[in-house]
Write an enzyme that holds these catalytic residues in place. Structure first.
Site, PDB file in Angstrom:
ATOM      1  N   ASP A 197       0.923  -1.205   0.097  1.00 52.00           N
ATOM      2  CA  ASP A 197       0.018   0.140   0.146  1.00 52.00           C
ATOM      3  C   ASP A 197       0.812   1.266   0.102  1.00 52.00           C
ATOM      4  O   ASP A 197       0.561   2.312  -0.826  1.00 52.00           O
ATOM      5  CB  ASP A 197      -1.024   0.064   1.304  1.00 52.00           C
ATOM      6  CG  ASP A 197      -2.042  -0.790   1.023  1.00 52.00           C
ATOM      7  OD1 ASP A 197      -2.066  -1.429   0.043  1.00 52.00           O
ATOM      8  OD2 ASP A 197      -2.798  -1.209   2.015  1.00 52.00           O
ATOM      9  N   GLU A 224      -2.929  -2.507  -8.928  1.00 52.02           N
ATOM     10  CA  GLU A 224      -1.602  -1.760  -9.324  1.00 52.02           C
ATOM     11  C   GLU A 224      -1.651  -0.892 -10.484  1.00 52.02           C
ATOM     12  O   GLU A 224      -0.530  -0.600 -10.942  1.00 52.02           O
ATOM     13  CB  GLU A 224      -0.294  -2.558  -9.104  1.00 52.02           C
ATOM     14  CG  GLU A 224      -0.051  -3.592 -10.182  1.00 52.02           C
ATOM     15  CD  GLU A 224      -0.811  -4.797 -10.043  1.00 52.02           C
ATOM     16  OE1 GLU A 224      -1.946  -4.924  -9.368  1.00 52.02           O
ATOM     17  OE2 GLU A 224      -0.410  -5.796 -10.536  1.00 52.02           O
TER      18      GLU A 224
END
Ligand code: MG
Length: 314
Positions: A197, A224
């Site tokens: 994260d 992503e």
């Protein structure tokens, strides 16, 4: 970054529209100590122009004006999607039920009768400003990605639809940059999801520094993947921005022990640029960028592939 503009430090803007200067003077005199920025207009036409330029948080609108009356001003505000959300509070000497009904039907949030009590006007004004602030916050949250602070997928989808139509209308090039963090699954496996994260936040921050024009949108596409939508941008300009993005992420020098290419986090980028034809669809632009992204992955990652180089996109 999008969504970080802070409403708390900017006083709300209130626009008062009334054809009688003395009425506006009364408002200025009694409201100048309030934590608002008060602007005045002496006609409906001027009021609409100022509303468009200033995007006020509340409009105090006189009903009876020569030329364009308050009802017509309200109708035009509500017909403009950019201005429709601004609450309108009518100030009126008329106390006819049918007129008040008409105002509400046109989208007014409230009425205050002239001659008005200043404390009651202030109380109503502040109530509506508080509601406006909350609805602005919600609208901002609804279009922001919670993790990275860039725009979310929903906002991107809406922006793509409208920019596609705009590009088609004006026969202008629309570019789309699709970004994928290389070997991100391995990154998560190696460092854990919390670090994953943090990595995504830093990558988003670096990408954001490369997007500077007001009409451009940077969004999290999913997982992503990030996407940048660049209106009125030819391919060469999009490639330059993409190379800038790739470099900005390299410069972060985020360790990635399990990356095949280098020991740092890198990104692969696919770019498509279309001047939309009548029967073309916006999703074709996304699909074309995705093909190029695939080409960038297959070509060894940490690189930019654009649509013109068709060979690389298959
Ligand atoms: Mg009047």
């Amino acid at each position: 970054m999008q969504g970080s503009q802070d409403a708390h430090f900017n006083p709300p803007i209130v626009l008062a529209i009334d054809d009688v200067p003395a009425n506006l003077d009364v408002l200025v005199e009694h409201l100048h100590r309030e934590a608002i920025e008060l602007t005045v207009a002496l006609s409906g036409e001027e009021g609409l122009e100022l509303a468009d330029a200033l995007r006020p948080d509340l409009i105090l609108l006189d009903v009876m004006m020569p030329g364009m009356d308050g009802f017509e001003v309200c109708r035009r505000l509500k017909a403009n999607p950019e201005l429709a959300d601004i609450p309108v509070l009518f100030l009126t000497a008329v106390n006819e039920e049918i007129e008040i009904e008409r105002g509400f039907a046109l989208g007014a949030v409230d009425f205050v009768h002239k001659p008005f009590s200043i404390p009651i006007l202030k109380a109503r004004m502040n109530n509506h400003l508080a509601l406006k602030r909350k609805s602005d916050q919600l609208a901002r949250l609804a279009r922001t990605d919670g993790l990275t602070g860039v725009a979310n997928r929903r906002h991107f989808d809406e922006a793509l639809d409208s920019e596609w139509l705009r590009a088609r209308r004006h026969a202008r090039p629309l570019s789309l940059i699709l970004v994928d963090v290389d070997h991100f699954k391995r990154y998560n496996d190696h460092y854990g999801h919390a670090e994953g994260d943090v990595c995504l936040k830093r990558v988003a921050g670096a990408l954001d520094t490369c997007i500077r024009r007001p009409g451009d949108v940077l969004a999290r596409f999913g997982g992503e993947e990030f996407v940048a939508l660049l209106p009125d941008t030819p391919e060469e300009a999009a490639v330059a921005i993409a190379e800038h993005m790739r470099d900005a992420v390299c410069q972060l020098q985020i360790d990635h022990a399990d990356s095949s290419a280098c020991r740092h986090v890198t990104i692969s980028i696919g770019i498509a640029t279309h001047v939309p034809l009548t029967d073309a669809r916006a999703i074709d632009l996304v699909a074309a960028a995705d093909q190029c992204l695939y080409g960038a992955k297959r070509g060894g990652r940490n690189r930019v592939v654009a649509g013109q180089d068709e060979e690389n996109c298959r």
